[in-house]
Design a protein around this motif. Sequence first.
Motif, PDB file in Angstrom:
ATOM      1  N   LEU A  86       0.850  -1.195   0.000  1.00 50.64           N
ATOM      2  CA  LEU A  86       0.000   0.000   0.000  1.00 50.64           C
ATOM      3  C   LEU A  86       0.880   1.238   0.000  1.00 50.64           C
ATOM      4  O   LEU A  86       1.841   1.330   0.757  1.00 50.64           O
ATOM      5  N   ALA A  87       0.568   2.159  -0.886  1.00 50.69           N
ATOM      6  CA  ALA A  87       1.336   3.409  -0.946  1.00 50.69           C
ATOM      7  C   ALA A  87       0.340   4.558  -0.888  1.00 50.69           C
ATOM      8  O   ALA A  87      -0.008   5.164  -1.904  1.00 50.69           O
ATOM      9  N   LEU A  88      -0.138   4.797   0.323  1.00 54.63           N
ATOM     10  CA  LEU A  88      -1.172   5.819   0.534  1.00 54.63           C
ATOM     11  C   LEU A  88      -0.810   6.624   1.777  1.00 54.63           C
ATOM     12  O   LEU A  88      -0.024   6.175   2.613  1.00 54.63           O
ATOM     13  N   TYR A  89      -1.408   7.794   1.901  1.00 54.28           N
ATOM     14  CA  TYR A  89      -1.250   8.591   3.117  1.00 54.28           C
ATOM     15  C   TYR A  89      -2.411   8.244   4.041  1.00 54.28           C
ATOM     16  O   TYR A  89      -3.554   8.642   3.787  1.00 54.28           O
ATOM     17  N   ASP A  91      -3.263   9.126   6.954  1.00 52.10           N
ATOM     18  CA  ASP A  91      -3.928  10.190   7.718  1.00 52.10           C
ATOM     19  C   ASP A  91      -4.764  11.102   6.829  1.00 52.10           C
ATOM     20  O   ASP A  91      -5.390  12.037   7.328  1.00 52.10           O
ATOM     21  N   LEU A  92      -4.748  10.833   5.527  1.00 52.19           N
ATOM     22  CA  LEU A  92      -5.652  11.567   4.635  1.00 52.19           C
ATOM     23  C   LEU A  92      -6.853  10.674   4.349  1.00 52.19           C
ATOM     24  O   LEU A  92      -6.776   9.454   4.465  1.00 52.19           O
ATOM     25  N   GLU A  96      -9.085  12.678  -0.270  1.00 51.02           N
ATOM     26  CA  GLU A  96      -7.883  13.532  -0.252  1.00 51.02           C
ATOM     27  C   GLU A  96      -6.704  12.832  -0.919  1.00 51.02           C
ATOM     28  O   GLU A  96      -5.917  13.467  -1.632  1.00 51.02           O
ATOM     29  N   PHE A 100      -4.899  14.287  -4.229  1.00 47.90           N
ATOM     30  CA  PHE A 100      -3.457  14.557  -4.243  1.00 47.90           C
ATOM     31  C   PHE A 100      -2.764  13.810  -5.386  1.00 47.90           C
ATOM     32  O   PHE A 100      -2.000  14.399  -6.161  1.00 47.90           O
ATOM     33  N   TRP A 101      -3.065  12.514  -5.493  1.00 48.68           N
ATOM     34  CA  TRP A 101      -2.382  11.742  -6.534  1.00 48.68           C
ATOM     35  C   TRP A 101      -2.832  12.182  -7.920  1.00 48.68           C
ATOM     36  O   TRP A 101      -2.041  12.178  -8.870  1.00 48.68           O
ATOM     37  N   MET A 104      -0.778  14.983  -8.871  1.00 46.74           N
ATOM     38  CA  MET A 104       0.562  14.563  -9.280  1.00 46.74           C
ATOM     39  C   MET A 104       0.576  14.065 -10.725  1.00 46.74           C
ATOM     40  O   MET A 104       1.611  14.047 -11.384  1.00 46.74           O
ATOM     41  N   ARG A 132     -10.765   8.659   6.972  1.00 46.60           N
ATOM     42  CA  ARG A 132      -9.323   8.528   6.798  1.00 46.60           C
ATOM     43  C   ARG A 132      -8.965   7.085   6.439  1.00 46.60           C
ATOM     44  O   ARG A 132      -9.567   6.135   6.963  1.00 46.60           O
ATOM     45  N   ASN A 145      -5.751   1.865  -3.146  1.00 49.63           N
ATOM     46  CA  ASN A 145      -4.439   1.726  -3.779  1.00 49.63           C
ATOM     47  C   ASN A 145      -4.579   1.528  -5.290  1.00 49.63           C
ATOM     48  O   ASN A 145      -3.818   2.095  -6.079  1.00 49.63           O
ATOM     49  N   ILE A 146      -5.584   0.737  -5.666  1.00 50.44           N
ATOM     50  CA  ILE A 146      -5.842   0.525  -7.092  1.00 50.44           C
ATOM     51  C   ILE A 146      -6.414   1.799  -7.711  1.00 50.44           C
ATOM     52  O   ILE A 146      -6.026   2.220  -8.803  1.00 50.44           O
ATOM     53  N   VAL A 148      -5.934   4.859  -7.078  1.00 47.45           N
ATOM     54  CA  VAL A 148      -4.894   5.861  -7.385  1.00 47.45           C
ATOM     55  C   VAL A 148      -4.278   5.590  -8.755  1.00 47.45           C
ATOM     56  O   VAL A 148      -4.019   6.514  -9.532  1.00 47.45           O
TER      57      VAL A 148
END
Lengths: 314, 419
Positions: A86-89, A91-92, A96, A100-101, A104, A132, A145-146, A148
Amino acid sequence: MPAILESQNLVKKYGDFTAVKGVTFDIKEGEIFSLLGPNGAGKTTTISMLSTLYTPTSGDATIGGHSITKDPMAVKQVIGVVPQDLALYEDLTAKENLVFWGQMYGLGGKSLNSRVDEVLDQIGLADKAKNRVKTYSGGMKRRVNIGVGLLHKPRLLFMDEPTVGIDPQSRRAILDTVKDLNEQGMTVLYTTHYMEEAQELSDRVGIIDHGELIALGTQDELTKQVGQTETLILHIGENEDPEALAKAIRSVDGVQKADVTDNEVSVITSDAKDILAAVVTQANERGIRIRSMDIREPNLEAVFLNLTGRALRD
Amino acid sequence: MLKLLLIGLKDLKLMFRDRAALLLMLLTPFLLTLGMGLVTGQFSGDNNSGISDIPVVIVNLDNDSLGNALVDIFNSDDLADLVEPASSQDPEAARRQVDEDEVAAAIIIPAGFTQSVIPQGNAAPNEELTIEFYSNPSRPTSAGIVKAILDGFLARLDEMRLGGVTTITQLLASGRIQPQDANQVGEEIGERLQSAAANGNEATAITLNTSTSEEEANEFNALAYFAPGMALMFLMYTVSYGGRSILAEKAEGTLPRLLVSPTNSTQVLGGKVFGIFLMGAAQMLILIGASTLFFGLNWGNTLSVILLVLVAVFGATGWGLLITALARTPAQIGSVGSAVMLIFAMLGGSFIQLDNLPAIIQTIGRITPNAWAMDGFLTLALGGTLTLLSPPILALLTMGILLFLISAALFGRKNLIQK
């Protein structure tokens, strides 16, 4: 179908260790291509090079006509990546994170908001978008994760073992999502060490082991490599000696191969029913108790076993 | 550039959602400042200009106009909140009170002090006597305030005496008096000065003292000192927290994910650095705002304070990056960052004013952003202007640039992101 990805002799070395040894394959536009191999086979390293995260030691690949070594920024516009972990924030919130992504990937304004809403619907989290991520279950996090990776509608989606460590229900949902995306026209490069996933999803499969692509083709093409065979799996007790049993079984008429994996002995034969009695006799003579047995039709597991002498989970 | 800003703002948002970090970045320094204020009696009265009721004993053996004037100054309404003077006629007893930590200082005015300063009649001038200031080393701040008041009085005396001599010289030069009359005119001026002092017209001196007394009081204001001290100490925590987030993002996979998006490594690292800077600036400004609001502290000119905050955070961010570049894991940054925070706080004067530390420590302390920024904040709190901030601003900018360059080289060598 034209190839959206063409990999030519990709090599990645870390000092004296070669993680990927000249991998060459292509992926056609619109197909699901699986890289199947056990842990440590080089799947993630390969996908990391293709996604421009790692620089190849030698070789190159083109994606959408752009070289991964010469024009990585153009490649990044074509691909979407769903990493293994998993590559997520956390706390967001999910929304959100997606916003953000999306930013990017160059999205902004109303198109970003509408695309985020679409993706939230697609991954089934529209009603929990403002929670969150750290409050989500493992499966829900996987879906974000997917999501994003889908935001900018990539032509080619890399999915690196997206079902590792999740419950069967979430796994099912992810596999269905992959199929839906493919039906909508998205090309997918899917890595897994689960033979069943590769069998269910893939138009073509590349089998990778110790950094080498050892087989490549459709499932039919691959299973034909092992001929009309069946695999007899013998599950024995923890304190038994599987090596001794495998050795004994290899002397049985009709047995093509017998290999050991943990407390299992995998026997490849043309007809499992014909050797069953002899196999049980060999076990009894050595005092080895067979706890259960399975007979499997020719499949990718058998292909891998045939090619490497090991099971995929090794 | 936009992505760089977005990454920095994302990090700022994440900071505000991390309760544990907020506790350390905002609440802890605020509470420590509050605690310091309570310990030093800042909240014991209405006076918010500094320490109050400093016990001082005055031994007036002079019992003449100047000695009495000095006693009157210490007993004046203007200083009523600040000092609590007591009288004595025994110098030894007064010194003993200091040694036994009963008072912050003793002022011993020798017999004949007035006569030594302003000779009367035809008496030959005595050898000039000096007032003895006997300070309590365990109360450096309070003793410093008493010393400042005494110095103000003595400076005024010098002015008056110099003024008298200058006046006589000018009268002689202009021919308005004859040389043989100079002595008599001088006596008259001396008598008027004594008369003015004896009649309490030392208002001029007090006015002078009062005008500087605010500055002096601010200089020794415990909260005006400890508020920036604590804020700067925890600024070092914040920059190491920010640096830690670079390695944490790498470990958690979001950094690689950023790099497979159409975002280059310069934008990613620049965004992370900008995030650290934003976090530090937000922390400092919030603490300054809170101390102004709750403690009534006057930090000085607002624009100058903001400028100083930005350069202080810039210098501190450089240290945060260096720690990050040298560390291998987020945990290492956490432990090294905490150690650096405490060491820099001690070396940089966050706890004890640098002037009170050995010279070698003062020199070493200059490597810390704390020391330079403390100089700047104290200068501003004393009413200093932007021009006086040049040394700390230049030092902090130089520090930040040097550390950025070193860190960039180390990041490049470590190949932090790409493999």
